[in-house]
Structure formats: structure tokens, C-alpha cells
Design a protein around this motif. Structure first.
Motif, short mmCIF file in Angstrom:
data_model
loop_
_atom_site.label_atom_id
_atom_site.label_comp_id
_atom_site.label_asym_id
_atom_site.label_seq_id
_atom_site.Cartn_x
_atom_site.Cartn_y
_atom_site.Cartn_z
N LEU A 15 0.52 17.98 -10.70
CA LEU A 15 1.68 18.86 -10.57
C LEU A 15 2.47 18.42 -9.35
CD1 LEU A 15 3.27 21.28 -11.62
CD2 LEU A 15 1.86 22.76 -10.17
N LEU A 16 3.59 17.77 -9.59
CA LEU A 16 4.44 17.25 -8.51
C LEU A 16 5.60 18.22 -8.32
CD1 LEU A 16 5.36 15.08 -6.50
CD2 LEU A 16 6.44 13.89 -8.40
N ARG A 238 1.78 32.10 -11.69
CA ARG A 238 0.97 32.20 -12.91
C ARG A 238 1.56 31.33 -14.02
NH1 ARG A 238 2.32 37.01 -15.42
NH2 ARG A 238 3.69 35.60 -16.57
N ASN A 239 2.87 31.34 -14.15
CA ASN A 239 3.51 30.51 -15.17
C ASN A 239 3.23 29.03 -14.96
OD1 ASN A 239 4.59 32.66 -16.60
ND2 ASN A 239 6.54 32.61 -15.52
N ARG A 263 6.92 25.51 -1.28
CA ARG A 263 6.18 25.14 -0.07
C ARG A 263 4.78 25.75 -0.07
NH1 ARG A 263 8.79 27.45 5.28
NH2 ARG A 263 6.90 26.41 6.02
N ARG A 264 3.91 25.22 0.78
CA ARG A 264 2.50 25.61 0.77
C ARG A 264 2.21 26.85 1.62
NH1 ARG A 264 1.67 19.85 0.38
NH2 ARG A 264 0.10 19.35 -1.22
N VAL A 285 -0.25 28.53 -5.65
CA VAL A 285 -0.80 27.52 -6.56
C VAL A 285 -1.53 26.42 -5.81
CG1 VAL A 285 -0.10 25.65 -8.12
CG2 VAL A 285 0.87 27.93 -8.40
N ALA A 286 -0.99 25.98 -4.67
CA ALA A 286 -1.55 24.82 -3.97
C ALA A 286 -3.03 24.97 -3.61
CB ALA A 286 -0.73 24.52 -2.72
N PRO A 287 -3.49 26.13 -3.09
CA PRO A 287 -4.92 26.24 -2.76
C PRO A 287 -5.82 26.14 -3.99
CG PRO A 287 -3.64 27.96 -1.66
CD PRO A 287 -2.74 27.33 -2.67
N LEU A 288 -5.31 26.54 -5.15
CA LEU A 288 -6.10 26.47 -6.38
C LEU A 288 -6.18 25.05 -6.93
CD1 LEU A 288 -4.76 29.69 -8.15
CD2 LEU A 288 -6.88 29.44 -6.85
#
Length: 374
Positions: A15-16, A238-239, A263-264, A285-288
Motif C-alpha cells: 500500500l503506497l 477501514r475502507n 501521514r503516520r 492503518v500504518a501500525p497494522l
């Protein structure tokens, strides 16, 4: 300095995330189109934009097999006025051409990962719930408790808790109906595209009910925006995860949205004179995803589109203006030294300058020189 996005895609990345610092100029969407064409040669099979997920089904139908027309794809397949962006039209036209005569597993897919919500409006959940009901063939009254669509979509329903239908008995009845529909849907064997479309509509209706419930919270005006934008970004996160689950067997995904959504860490913006902070989709999303998530933040030198002048030499953008010698370029975020945050942009330009926090969040920076590019 590179103009090839593939130089920044690690083997683990699926996922970029490509940001833009303002929606007010099309230049970043134009660069995005170039980059997506490069990425399609490296296993990317889908793109997700900051537009409504249900509406995007119309655009994707055209992209996949030419259903409808390009004009319809643009007028009905986008939300938030993004269908009027010429670079988006070129993207959809290029994807349709790319997919022509290719087998389904090699075709590019177009997704939206946003909801229909705006800062001052959000539609009725009625039509989304009715779509799922009709797919299931159930006899359930949704129009009755939903009432007039304008009841939900008017500005007061979002901005004034007392005017919101989100916490009314009718809204709670709709929430109960939606829960029953979801149980009924998920107890059926998925039937490929038709089942998935019903689920997307149903989740959109449920999300709108949740958003309107937040609108009904009796908060002071300066307190209202943060939970609303946080709710929206939670839906976006979620999407994105759902899109990746659907695309995992086909290839990687490029997601394109504002830097503040991707951003993270926490994002901050000034609304009605108050600093508003929330966790955006990228931070959720990033931590997952870990090293499967790559974030490329963007910045801008000068722009005639938004009357943005050249940056001062001691700013982050000033450094990038000196080191990006073509119209735009990519470099590792770690190569940008500490500098001064740009203070010349004004709110109507919609430009969010680079700062050290954004650099810390990003894996790479894409800088567009702007009006003085050579």
C-alpha cells in the motif's frame, strides 16, 4: 534525485500512500498519473482516491469493461467535486485504455476510499440501506423512519446538534434495521460482485448513521470539528484495509489523498480559529500494516494556480527548490535537513507547508517546483 517512484517502493510494500499538500491545484494529480503508469509495470493493480467509495463503483465499471461513458464515470463516479478535475478524467480514460483486451487478473481497478461526508453536510442513509434491502429481497420500511432526505443533508444537521436527526428515535430505528440487514447479508454466501456491492452500500449507510450520531453531540462550535473529521478518517482507514483485502491476490495499491489523511502521526489544522488535532487514516492503518505501508509526502514551491510565491531559502521548500532541478523530483525524507517552516501561505490557498513532523512520518518527499520549474 529521482522521477521514478519505483525507486522508493520496497519489496514488502503493498500500500503506497501518495499525498498532496493542497487540493487547490491539479499538478499533484497530474504527477500521480505519471507515477501510477510506472507502478502498473511493477505489480500495482489498483488505485484508491479520496472520493466516495460507493460512487467510485460507477467509475470502476467504466474502467473495467467500458460500462456507461466517460462523461458518466466523471459525473457520477466521484464525490467532493473531484469529477471535474481534468487529471482525474485523464486517469479514468487511461485506465480504460490500459484494461482493453487484458484478462481480468491484469486489469487495473479504481476505488474510492472516502465517504460522502463534507465538513458542513452529509447525505441521508436512506438510499444506501434501501439498496441492501432490495438486494436481500426483504420487506422493510426504510423511507418511513428516514423521512425527507433534506432532513439529513442540510447544513444545520451537521453544524447544530439540536437540528441533527442523528440521535432521534427514527435514527435509532434505522440503526437497528441496518444491523439486521448486515446480519442477513453476512449469513448469505457471497455472490461475487452483486454481494460486494450490497455490502458496500450497507456499510456506507451505517457509516452515515454513525456520522450523523456524532453530529448530534451537544458540543460547542469550536469542539465539533475534531470528532467529525476523526470519524471520517476512521471510515477511510477501514475502507483502505478492506480494499487491500480485496486486492491482495491481484497486486499492490496506490492510494492518493491529502497529506493530512495519509501521514503516520496525528494531523493538525486550524478550523474556526481553533487548532484541531486527530488521528488520520494513515496513522490508523500504518501500525497494522508495518513495512507494507509506504508514505510519500508532497510539497510545492510556487504556484500560479493558487498565487503561491517562491519559498524563502531557509524553509523546507526552499531547500527542495534548490535540489530539485526538474519540474518535480523524489528524494528520501531523511535527506531533507532541519529548516524553517514556511509561513507565507494563506488559508484560502489551502497549502499545508512541510514541517519536521511530516518529514518524520514520510519515507520520501515528492517536491513540485511549480511556476518557475525548468
Amino acid at each position: 534525485m529521482s522521477q521514478d517512484i519505483r525507486d522508493f517502493v520496497t519489496p514488502s510494500c503493498d500500500l503506497l500512500a501518495l499525498g498532496e499538500p493542497t487540493h487547490a491545484t491539479p499538478v499533484f494529480a497530474e504527477v500521480r498519473n505519471e507515477l501510477f503508469a510506472q507502478l502498473a509495470e511493477r505489480g500495482f493493480r489498483s488505485i484508491a482516491l479520496e472520493t466516495d467509495r460507493v460512487a467510485a463503483l460507477v467509475a470502476n465499471d467504466y474502467v473495467q469493461d467500458g460500462t456507461g461513458t466517460l462523461d458518466r464515470a466523471m459525473s457520477e463516479g466521484f464525490s467532493h467535486t473531484f469529477g471535474g478535475v481534468e487529471a482525474n478524467r485523464r486517469l479514468i480514460a487511461w485506465m480504460r485504455e490500459y484494461n482493453e483486451n487484458r484478462p481480468s487478473e491484469e486489469r487495473l481497478t479504481f476505488h474510492g476510499f472516502d465517504t460522502q461526508t463534507e465538513n458542513t453536510s452529509a447525505p441521508s442513509p436512506r438510499r444506501y440501506l434501501e439498496y441492501a434491502r432490495d438486494f436481500l429481497g426483504l420487506d422493510v420500511d426504510i423511507a418511513g423512519p428516514a423521512g425527507d432526505d433534506e432532513r439529513w443533508s442540510r447544513t444545520e444537521a451537521v453544524m447544530d446538534a439540536a437540528s441533527s436527526p442523528g440521535a432521534t428515535a427514527d435514527a435509532y430505528r434505522l440503526r437497528a434495521i441496518a444491523a439486521e440487514l448486515l446480519t442477513a447479508l453476512r449469513s448469505r454466501q457471497p455472490q461475487a460482485d452483486a454481494w460486494s456491492r450490497a455490502e458496500l452500500h450497507l456499510m456506507a449507510g451505517i457509516d452515515l448513521l454513525r456520522y450523523h450520531r456524532q453530529c448530534a453531540e451537544p458540543l460547542e462550535p469550536h469542539e465539533r470539528y475534531a470528532p467529525l473529521v476523526a470519524t471520517r478518517d476512521a471510515f477511510m482507514a477501514r475502507n483502505l484495509l478492506d480494499i487491500r483485502a480485496a486486492e491482495a491476490g491481484r497486486g499492490r495499491t496506490l492510494v492518493f489523498a491529502h497529506n493530512l489523511h495519509l501521514r503516520r502521526q496525528a494531523s493538525t489544522m486550524r478550523v474556526a480559529g481553533t487548532e484541531t488535532t486527530w488521528f488520520p487514516a494513515g496513522a490508523l492503518v500504518a501500525p497494522l500494516l508495518g513495512d507494507r505501508y509506504t508514505f510519500v509526502a508532497t510539497s510545492l514551491g510556487g504556484s500560479e494556480d493558487i498565487a503561491l510565491e517562491e519559498p524563502e531559502p531557509d524553509t523546507y521548500e526552499g531547500f527542495l527548490q534548490k535540489h530539485v532541478t526538474t519540474a518535480w523530483g523524489l528524494l528520501p525524507a531523511s535527506d531533507v535537513p532541519p529548516a524553517t517552516v514556511r509561513i507565507d501561505p494563506i488559508p484560502r490557498q489551502g497549502y499545508f507547508p512541510l514541517d519536521q513532523g511530516m518529514l518524520n512520518d514520510a519515507d520520501a518527499i515528492l517536491h513540485v517546483r511549480g511556476k518557475n520549474a525548468t
